[in-house]
Scaffold this active site. Structure first.
Site, PDB file in Angstrom:
ATOM      1  N   HIS A   1      -0.719   6.526   7.912  1.00 14.47           N
ATOM      2  CA  HIS A   1      -0.562   5.082   7.726  1.00 14.47           C
ATOM      3  C   HIS A   1       0.685   4.750   6.896  1.00 14.47           C
ATOM      4  CE1 HIS A   1      -1.826   0.942   7.449  1.00 14.47           C
ATOM      5  NE2 HIS A   1      -1.900   0.981   6.135  1.00 14.47           N
TER       6      HIS A   1
ATOM      7  N   SER B   1       0.058  -3.234   7.586  1.00 16.53           N
ATOM      8  CA  SER B   1      -1.290  -3.054   7.051  1.00 16.53           C
ATOM      9  C   SER B   1      -1.927  -4.416   6.753  1.00 16.53           C
ATOM     10  CB  SER B   1      -1.208  -2.170   5.799  1.00 16.53           C
ATOM     11  OG  SER B   1      -2.457  -1.653   5.472  1.00 16.53           O
TER      12      SER B   1
ATOM     13  N   ASP C   1      -1.621   7.537  12.282  1.00 13.92           N
ATOM     14  CA  ASP C   1      -2.325   6.580  11.418  1.00 13.92           C
ATOM     15  C   ASP C   1      -3.797   6.521  11.846  1.00 13.92           C
ATOM     16  OD1 ASP C   1      -3.302   4.404  10.008  1.00 13.92           O
ATOM     17  OD2 ASP C   1      -1.647   3.070  10.531  1.00 13.92           O
TER      18      ASP C   1
END
Lengths: 381, 207
Positions: A353, A153, A320
């Site tokens: 995610h 991320s 995601d």
């Protein structure tokens, strides 16, 4: 629910009196970077792996978080005999610049000895600034080349920034569940969270500490919104569905009954408020929003990696929607354009995610294998 | 390693840059890295295979010949390998063009649809032939552009490609004895294996 912030502790850190020239032109001095290390640095200092944490993560990547008592956030990936094997590699993880776990951030004094804190007046930090601060730490540890830089991320954005700013210092790069830019949709979600914080009556223009309060409601709402984007619809449905908390009879009061998913989000929000600083949240979400590697290189993403000899492993997760596979593929193709050494895997998962933090055996096998292959290519014993 | 991959490996100079398109679990790139010191990388369409290859430490990315070659710069590799995949791509001519743009040499192998047993099956039964390679029903096969060794020679002529080496192999990939006689090779070879380069171009012989 108890929303009093957890007590501050002294985190292991290094201080750099010379400070750092930020992208915005301000010199931030002195600079303090809090960090943790795991494993042993080998004799030729060639086995170091830097782990970059995500938006609300911290340096306690492979041990219990000392404030919350929660298990290591990447304990399933980093540790002895884990894919990032601390028996073999020397792992470093630093709290990002702008963070609230001991690195210079909104809670830091404006200058040495000053009583006045930066608060929301901290100069804007970029992902690249975070990376330059990490580079100062790595230099201080006398490591000239990191064997690998790994992160998911926002951590993945830092990995990309590392590979583009300091290509010679990164042998292998593992950007996970990330993208070379923060999309308009992602910025939009961040903005909802920020507006919730601004709207909190306890925000006091960002100087809430002077009033002995924190903007807990706003910060909790920000966290709740963000948390939804970390999950997938399938994961939410599996966990909660439309289940009601308590009995299933329709209450005569509008909010007399609560859906399980509501309670869950509320819990996520309030536990977050205890450990995280609202100004840090504002500062770091802004850093992510401004991230755009292509824009930094005249619109050409490939230019960010021209001549790179770094070995890349890109990982995305199929469900995601915050950092979808299409964005990893854009990255893969940009790296192809400069004939970089790229491995690219999409892990099939329905966990959204968040999958990069969870038990995903294919993901872990992939990372372990990639690092093993890179170690062989690097001549690492 | 598959026998036909050994044949291909034998055509690749040590310490060169190699891109293997449709690399499967990466057996060829692993072999080239370990025994020949090559900087070998792979592209594979099947994600399960990609994961397996990367988990073995091999540089492989998910992608396909039709869509991903266009992103590589000119002359990025010394060899671009396409083994048993040409017949399954959507745009064979374009894939070959891209291969010889990004690589100095292209190594192509494909199942030979001109083999006598396929001809015989079609002639005798009037139905689509089935062999070890053509092992699926016509409506299930990923092979959309079958060709023969003769067809491929014609294609090379038409596109202006120089055939540096060629041979016919049996199903397992062992070199077949009729490697110098095109017509016999087309009749008895189960696979064709070609090393190509562009006829013109200044940097062809430089490496």
């Amino acid at each position: 629910m108890d929303q009093t912030p957890l007590p501050q502790i002294n985190h292991q850190h290094e201080t750099f009196t010379e400070g750092l020239l930020l992208d915005c032109g301000t010199v931030l001095a002195p600079l303090q970077i809090a960090y943790r290390t795991y494993g042993t640095l080998n004799a030729d200092r060639s086995n170091a792996i830097l782990i970059c944490h995500a938006l609300t993560g911290d340096q306690y990547v492979a041990e219990q978080q000392p404030l919350t008592g929660k298990p290591a956030w990447w304990g399933n990936l980093v540790g002895p005999a884990k894919p990032v094997d601390t028996n073999r590699y020397f792992v470093i993880c630093a709290n990002v610049l702008g963070g609230c776990m001991g690195s210079t951030g909104p809670r830091s004094p404006r200058s040495t000895g000053s009583e006045d804190l930066w608060g929301i007046d901290l100069p804007p930090i970029t992902i690249q600034d975070m990376v330059r601060a990490q580079k100062m730490l790595v230099n201080r540890l006398q490591i000239t080349r990191l064997f690998a830089v790994v992160g998911g991320s926002m951590g993945g954005m830092q990995v990309l920034a590392w590979a583009s700013l300091f290509p010679e210092a990164v042998f292998a790069a593992v950007p996970v569940a990330t993208a070379p830019y923060h999309s308009a949709q992602n910025i939009a979600f961040h903005e909802v969270g920020r507006q919730a914080i601004f709207a909190d009556p306890d925000f006091f223009g960002g100087r809430y500490w002077e009033h002995g309060v924190v903007p807990s409601r706003g910060l909790a709402v920000a966290r709740m919104t963000a948390h939804i984007t970390y999950l997938s619809e399938a994961a939410l449905t599996r966990k909660f569905g439309r289940r009601l908390q308590g009995n299933n009879a329709l209450s005569p009061v509008l909010f007399g009954e609560r859906f399980a998913v509501e309670s869950y989000l509320e819990h996520q929000g309030s536990s977050f408020v205890r450990r995280f600083d609202a100004n840090s949240y504002l500062c770091i979400t802004r850093a992510m929003d401004f991230f755009d590697l292509a824009a930094d290189h005249g619109g050409s993403l490939a230019s960010a990696f021209r001549g790179s000899r770094t070995r890349f492993l890109l990982v995305s997760f199929s469900s995601d929607w915050l950092f979808p596979t299409t964005e990893s593929r854009i990255l893969a193709r940009a790296l192809n354009q400069v004939a970089a050494n790229v491995s690219f895997v999409e892990i099939i998962s329905d966990k959204g995610h968040d999958a990069f933090l969870l038990d995903e055996p294919d993901f872990h096998r992939t990372v372990a294998g990639f690092l093993g292959g890179a170690a062989e290519a690097a001549g690492l014993k | 390693m598959r026998v036909d991959l050994e044949l291909i490996a034998g055509m690749i100079e040590p310490n060169t840059r190699v891109l293997d398109i449709g690399c499967g679990d990466g057996a060829l790139i692993d072999y080239l890295f370990r025994t020949r010191g090559c900087d070998a990388r792979g592209i594979e369409i099947d994600m399960a295979e990609v994961t397996r290859a990367v988990a073995h430490g091999l540089p492989v990315m998910q992608g396909d010949a039709d869509n991903d070659l266009v992103h590589y710069p000119d002359n990025a590799f010394d060899y671009v390998v396409l083994s048993r995949t040409l017949q399954a791509v959507e745009q064979p001519l374009e894939v070959l063009r891209q291969m010889l743009r990004i690589g100095t040499r292209g190594i192509v192998s494909f199942p030979n649809f001109g083999h006598w047993s396929l001809r015989w099956q079609l002639l005798s039964t009037g139905r689509m032939p089935m062999t070890q390679t053509w092992s699926r029903m016509w409506y299930e096969t990923p092979n959309i552009h079958p060709c023969t060794i003769r067809d491929f020679f014609d294609l090379c002529d038409a596109e202006g490609y120089v055939v540096d080496q060629w041979l016919a192999a049996d199903e397992a990939g062992r070199r077949a004895p009729w490697r110098r006689a095109r017509l016999l090779a087309n009749l008895f070879g189960e696979q064709g294996l070609f090393v190509l380069r562009k006829a013109v171009g200044p940097s062809v012989e430089t490496r």
